[in-house]
Design an enzyme around this catalytic site. Sequence first.
Site, PDB file in Angstrom:
ATOM      1  N   ALA A 116       0.833  -1.216   0.000  1.00 15.94           N
ATOM      2  CA  ALA A 116       0.000   0.000   0.000  1.00 15.94           C
ATOM      3  C   ALA A 116       0.859   1.254   0.000  1.00 15.94           C
ATOM      4  O   ALA A 116       0.492   2.270   0.569  1.00 15.94           O
ATOM      5  CB  ALA A 116      -0.912  -0.005   1.228  1.00 15.94           C
ATOM      6  N   ALA A 117       2.013   1.173  -0.653  1.00 16.06           N
ATOM      7  CA  ALA A 117       2.935   2.313  -0.618  1.00 16.06           C
ATOM      8  C   ALA A 117       2.833   3.201  -1.839  1.00 16.06           C
ATOM      9  O   ALA A 117       3.272   4.348  -1.823  1.00 16.06           O
ATOM     10  CB  ALA A 117       4.371   1.814  -0.472  1.00 16.06           C
ATOM     11  N   GLY A 118       2.243   2.680  -2.909  1.00 15.49           N
ATOM     12  CA  GLY A 118       2.222   3.413  -4.178  1.00 15.49           C
ATOM     13  C   GLY A 118       1.362   4.667  -4.098  1.00 15.49           C
ATOM     14  O   GLY A 118       0.461   4.778  -3.262  1.00 15.49           O
TER      15      GLY A 118
ATOM     16  N   ARG B  81      -2.883   7.148 -11.146  1.00 14.87           N
ATOM     17  CA  ARG B  81      -4.004   7.131 -12.081  1.00 14.87           C
ATOM     18  C   ARG B  81      -5.329   7.539 -11.444  1.00 14.87           C
ATOM     19  O   ARG B  81      -6.284   7.871 -12.134  1.00 14.87           O
ATOM     20  CB  ARG B  81      -4.127   5.733 -12.721  1.00 14.87           C
ATOM     21  CG  ARG B  81      -3.008   5.417 -13.690  1.00 14.87           C
ATOM     22  CD  ARG B  81      -2.875   3.927 -13.967  1.00 14.87           C
ATOM     23  NE  ARG B  81      -2.165   3.219 -12.917  1.00 14.87           N
ATOM     24  CZ  ARG B  81      -1.921   1.910 -12.916  1.00 14.87           C
ATOM     25  NH1 ARG B  81      -2.354   1.167 -13.915  1.00 14.87           N
ATOM     26  NH2 ARG B  81      -1.265   1.338 -11.917  1.00 14.87           N
TER      27      ARG B  81
ATOM     28  N   LYS C 129      -4.583   6.290  -2.574  1.00 18.74           N
ATOM     29  CA  LYS C 129      -5.564   5.462  -3.289  1.00 18.74           C
ATOM     30  C   LYS C 129      -6.229   4.429  -2.388  1.00 18.74           C
ATOM     31  O   LYS C 129      -7.448   4.247  -2.435  1.00 18.74           O
ATOM     32  CB  LYS C 129      -4.893   4.764  -4.470  1.00 18.74           C
ATOM     33  CG  LYS C 129      -5.841   3.852  -5.233  1.00 18.74           C
ATOM     34  CD  LYS C 129      -5.223   3.286  -6.480  1.00 18.74           C
ATOM     35  CE  LYS C 129      -4.241   2.184  -6.178  1.00 18.74           C
ATOM     36  NZ  LYS C 129      -3.749   1.547  -7.411  1.00 18.74           N
TER      37      LYS C 129
ATOM     38  N   GLN D  84       8.257   2.070   2.773  1.00 15.45           N
ATOM     39  CA  GLN D  84       9.030   1.939   1.536  1.00 15.45           C
ATOM     40  C   GLN D  84       9.234   3.349   0.972  1.00 15.45           C
ATOM     41  O   GLN D  84       8.292   3.998   0.533  1.00 15.45           O
ATOM     42  CB  GLN D  84       8.253   1.074   0.529  1.00 15.45           C
ATOM     43  CG  GLN D  84       9.016   0.855  -0.770  1.00 15.45           C
ATOM     44  CD  GLN D  84       8.097   0.495  -1.925  1.00 15.45           C
ATOM     45  OE1 GLN D  84       6.879   0.641  -1.837  1.00 15.45           O
ATOM     46  NE2 GLN D  84       8.675   0.028  -3.011  1.00 15.45           N
TER      47      GLN D  84
ATOM     48  N   GLY E 217      -1.033  -7.393 -15.750  1.00 18.89           N
ATOM     49  CA  GLY E 217       0.063  -8.237 -16.202  1.00 18.89           C
ATOM     50  C   GLY E 217      -0.515  -9.515 -16.805  1.00 18.89           C
ATOM     51  O   GLY E 217      -1.507 -10.043 -16.317  1.00 18.89           O
TER      52      GLY E 217
ATOM     53  N   ASN F 285     -48.455  16.563  21.893  1.00 22.28           N
ATOM     54  CA  ASN F 285     -48.620  17.129  20.555  1.00 22.28           C
ATOM     55  C   ASN F 285     -47.777  18.406  20.472  1.00 22.28           C
ATOM     56  O   ASN F 285     -47.989  19.334  21.244  1.00 22.28           O
ATOM     57  CB  ASN F 285     -50.086  17.451  20.297  1.00 22.28           C
ATOM     58  CG  ASN F 285     -50.279  17.900  18.864  1.00 22.28           C
ATOM     59  OD1 ASN F 285     -50.326  17.087  17.940  1.00 22.28           O
ATOM     60  ND2 ASN F 285     -50.344  19.199  18.660  1.00 22.28           N
TER      61      ASN F 285
ATOM     62  N   TYR G 170     -30.050  27.176  22.893  1.00 20.64           N
ATOM     63  CA  TYR G 170     -28.681  27.701  22.890  1.00 20.64           C
ATOM     64  C   TYR G 170     -28.718  29.197  23.110  1.00 20.64           C
ATOM     65  O   TYR G 170     -29.380  29.932  22.371  1.00 20.64           O
ATOM     66  CB  TYR G 170     -28.049  27.369  21.522  1.00 20.64           C
ATOM     67  CG  TYR G 170     -26.604  27.732  21.383  1.00 20.64           C
ATOM     68  CD1 TYR G 170     -25.663  27.318  22.334  1.00 20.64           C
ATOM     69  CD2 TYR G 170     -26.162  28.481  20.304  1.00 20.64           C
ATOM     70  CE1 TYR G 170     -24.327  27.652  22.192  1.00 20.64           C
ATOM     71  CE2 TYR G 170     -24.821  28.800  20.149  1.00 20.64           C
ATOM     72  CZ  TYR G 170     -23.907  28.388  21.107  1.00 20.64           C
ATOM     73  OH  TYR G 170     -22.582  28.703  20.959  1.00 20.64           O
TER      74      TYR G 170
HETATM   75  C1  UD1 Z   1       0.137  -4.932 -10.546  1.00 18.39           C
HETATM   76  C2  UD1 Z   1       0.991  -6.036 -11.200  1.00 18.39           C
HETATM   77  C3  UD1 Z   1       0.211  -6.613 -12.373  1.00 18.39           C
HETATM   78  C4  UD1 Z   1      -1.147  -7.107 -11.925  1.00 18.39           C
HETATM   79  C5  UD1 Z   1      -1.920  -6.006 -11.184  1.00 18.39           C
HETATM   80  C6  UD1 Z   1      -3.147  -6.594 -10.548  1.00 18.39           C
HETATM   81  C7  UD1 Z   1       3.287  -5.316 -10.858  1.00 18.39           C
HETATM   82  C8  UD1 Z   1       4.496  -4.727 -11.482  1.00 18.39           C
HETATM   83  N1  UD1 Z   1       2.212  -5.465 -11.644  1.00 18.39           N
HETATM   84  O1  UD1 Z   1       0.011  -3.895 -11.509  1.00 18.39           O
HETATM   85  O2  UD1 Z   1       0.942  -7.684 -12.941  1.00 18.39           O
HETATM   86  O3  UD1 Z   1      -1.890  -7.558 -13.032  1.00 18.39           O
HETATM   87  O4  UD1 Z   1      -1.116  -5.449 -10.138  1.00 18.39           O
HETATM   88  O5  UD1 Z   1      -3.944  -5.618  -9.943  1.00 18.39           O
HETATM   89  O6  UD1 Z   1       3.322  -5.689  -9.693  1.00 18.39           O
HETATM   90  N2  UD1 Z   1       2.939  -0.551  -4.497  1.00 18.39           N
HETATM   91  C9  UD1 Z   1       3.850  -0.383  -3.478  1.00 18.39           C
HETATM   92  N3  UD1 Z   1       5.078   0.092  -3.775  1.00 18.39           N
HETATM   93  C10 UD1 Z   1       5.469   0.396  -5.039  1.00 18.39           C
HETATM   94  C11 UD1 Z   1       4.533   0.205  -6.086  1.00 18.39           C
HETATM   95  C12 UD1 Z   1       3.291  -0.276  -5.785  1.00 18.39           C
HETATM   96  O7  UD1 Z   1       3.553  -0.648  -2.311  1.00 18.39           O
HETATM   97  O8  UD1 Z   1       6.625   0.823  -5.217  1.00 18.39           O
HETATM   98  C13 UD1 Z   1       1.606  -1.064  -4.168  1.00 18.39           C
HETATM   99  C14 UD1 Z   1       0.506  -0.138  -4.617  1.00 18.39           C
HETATM  100  O9  UD1 Z   1       0.189   0.782  -3.576  1.00 18.39           O
HETATM  101  C15 UD1 Z   1      -0.643  -1.091  -4.887  1.00 18.39           C
HETATM  102  C16 UD1 Z   1       0.060  -2.378  -5.309  1.00 18.39           C
HETATM  103  O10 UD1 Z   1       1.389  -2.252  -4.871  1.00 18.39           O
HETATM  104  O11 UD1 Z   1      -1.415  -1.342  -3.741  1.00 18.39           O
HETATM  105  C17 UD1 Z   1       0.025  -2.601  -6.819  1.00 18.39           C
HETATM  106  O12 UD1 Z   1       0.644  -1.514  -7.466  1.00 18.39           O
HETATM  107  P1  UD1 Z   1       0.049  -0.892  -8.802  1.00 18.39           P
HETATM  108  O13 UD1 Z   1       0.909   0.240  -9.197  1.00 18.39           O
HETATM  109  O14 UD1 Z   1      -1.392  -0.636  -8.645  1.00 18.39           O
HETATM  110  O15 UD1 Z   1       0.298  -2.099  -9.813  1.00 18.39           O
HETATM  111  P2  UD1 Z   1      -0.518  -2.405 -11.142  1.00 18.39           P
HETATM  112  O16 UD1 Z   1      -0.028  -1.525 -12.230  1.00 18.39           O
HETATM  113  O17 UD1 Z   1      -1.945  -2.449 -10.901  1.00 18.39           O
HETATM  114 CA    CA Z   2      -3.178  -1.916  -9.171  1.00 19.17          CA
END
Ligand code: UD1
Ligand code: CA
Length: 462
Positions: free
Chosen positions: A10-12, A16, A23, A75, A142, A379, A389
């Site tokens: 959950a670091a991303g 998008r 997110k 991270q 993927g 009533n 108040y």
């Molecule tokens: C990822 C997979 C993809 C798969 C899809 C399913 C990779 C490279 N790709 O793509 O194959 O089909 O999920 O939903 O893994 N996160 C981190 N640190 C980071 C990057 C991401 O913690 O440096 C976390 C994000 O917060 C998220 C999860 O990892 O919760 C997935 O990352 P996201 O960027 O959404 O990957 P997708 O492009 O969806």
């Molecule tokens: Ca994703």
Amino acid sequence: MPDVHVVVLAAGQGTRIKSARPKVLHRVAGRPMIAHVLAAARALQPRSITVVVGHRADVVKSALSESAGLIYVVQEPQLGTGHALLTTEAVLKDSTGTVILLSGDVPLLRPKTLKELLDCHHSTGAAATVLTAVVDAPHGYGRIVRSGERIARIVEERDATPEERKIREINSGIYAFALDGLFDAVRAIASENAQHEYYLPDLVAIFRQAGRRVETMTVANPDEIRGINSRAELAEVSRIVRQEKNNELMAAGVTIEDPATTYVDDSVTIAADTILHPGVSLEGRTTIGAGCEIHSGARIVDSRIGDHVTILNHCVITSSTIANNASIGPFAHLRPESDVRDHAKVGNFVELKRTVLGSRSKANHLTYLGDATIGQNVNVGAGTITCNYDGVTKSQTVIEDGAFIGSDTQLVAPVTVKQGAYVGSGTTVREDVPAGALAVSAGKQRNIEQWVELKKKSRGKS
Ligand code: UD1
Ligand code: CA
């Protein structure tokens, strides 16, 4: 059974979704999407749950503060999902058994599926088991590239050839890994790809090259592994959750006239023979009894509704209790701690706040009742206002059983209208009214004879 450890990514940033809010905190059916993921994780009764946070880590952590026993690793910077898993090494290096890796943005996953993944993983003794799905619209995911029957590697959308993009089997981003040798393999992930990130799915090829076994398990219902990357996907996933909840309710005997526009949080319970009209929202810890009818536009949050209650159109009800056979609305506003007792009636344009409206009492029109305790069979006339108040403190109004409050009354709190007393229309009640008395405060009415005619004449002169 080997130990089970869960890691939730959950670091991303979630670029998008274009949001200032992380997110994974966007809500699906009233709860942050990551809360759904954690609930599924807990069902496995794992030895540990580690959440990888990074982008706005503090906001994510504080949103999850009620979720006990989580381990956080930060991270920073976020170099991809493979790099994210590597940050958990410090936590897991002395552990053995299995890691279940979940994504904070895949909220529909069922505990049952996770258990099956775990069983499948243990039964084959694989180094990794990838949860996959076969979908009609694989765009963005993927793809699972097989050589013969076996999975060979996973290729991301952006790195895929046009041929590979046609593959309809996708990576869910959910895996089971044997902890044995896991982090050494993760360290072998490179970042030579379109995003220059360390891709966790590259582990598949790394394990295969090292001669270790990689398995897949395909979910029967691909909706379960939908990932949320955009607002449109957030809406789609929310719709799926909503539909499931509505289907459950209907199966349990609730009538939902238009499931497409009925919004019921997961946490809400409703008994049989209650009817929900279109456009109703029921949220949080709301419970609704049997045989109720809830009309369009009602929004009910964290409230307890008894049996055979009618809620007419466009009511907002928050943190309140409504007893059996009461009727509310249309256009009523019940603010927190409103307590409407059985057979009571709250009519149109009535607002209640921290108020008890006793059994069979009525406040039918255009009224504000705040910080008030109202007995039975009272009533409350149209346009009655509790002046609770004074600019500094809030004070109580008490209206005892059987009292009758005439229209357009102001009750200047603290004040008590005793049992069976009457208050005449247009009275400003500043002092307690004794039992059985009539309170009036307006002066004697004066009529000015022929005033209208005199007025007309005087206008004509000017
Ligand atoms: C990822 C997979 C993809 C798969 C899809 C399913 C990779 C490279 N790709 O793509 O194959 O089909 O999920 O939903 O893994 N996160 C981190 N640190 C980071 C990057 C991401 O913690 O440096 C976390 C994000 O917060 C998220 C999860 O990892 O919760 C997935 O990352 P996201 O960027 O959404 O990957 P997708 O492009 O969806
Ligand atoms: Ca994703």
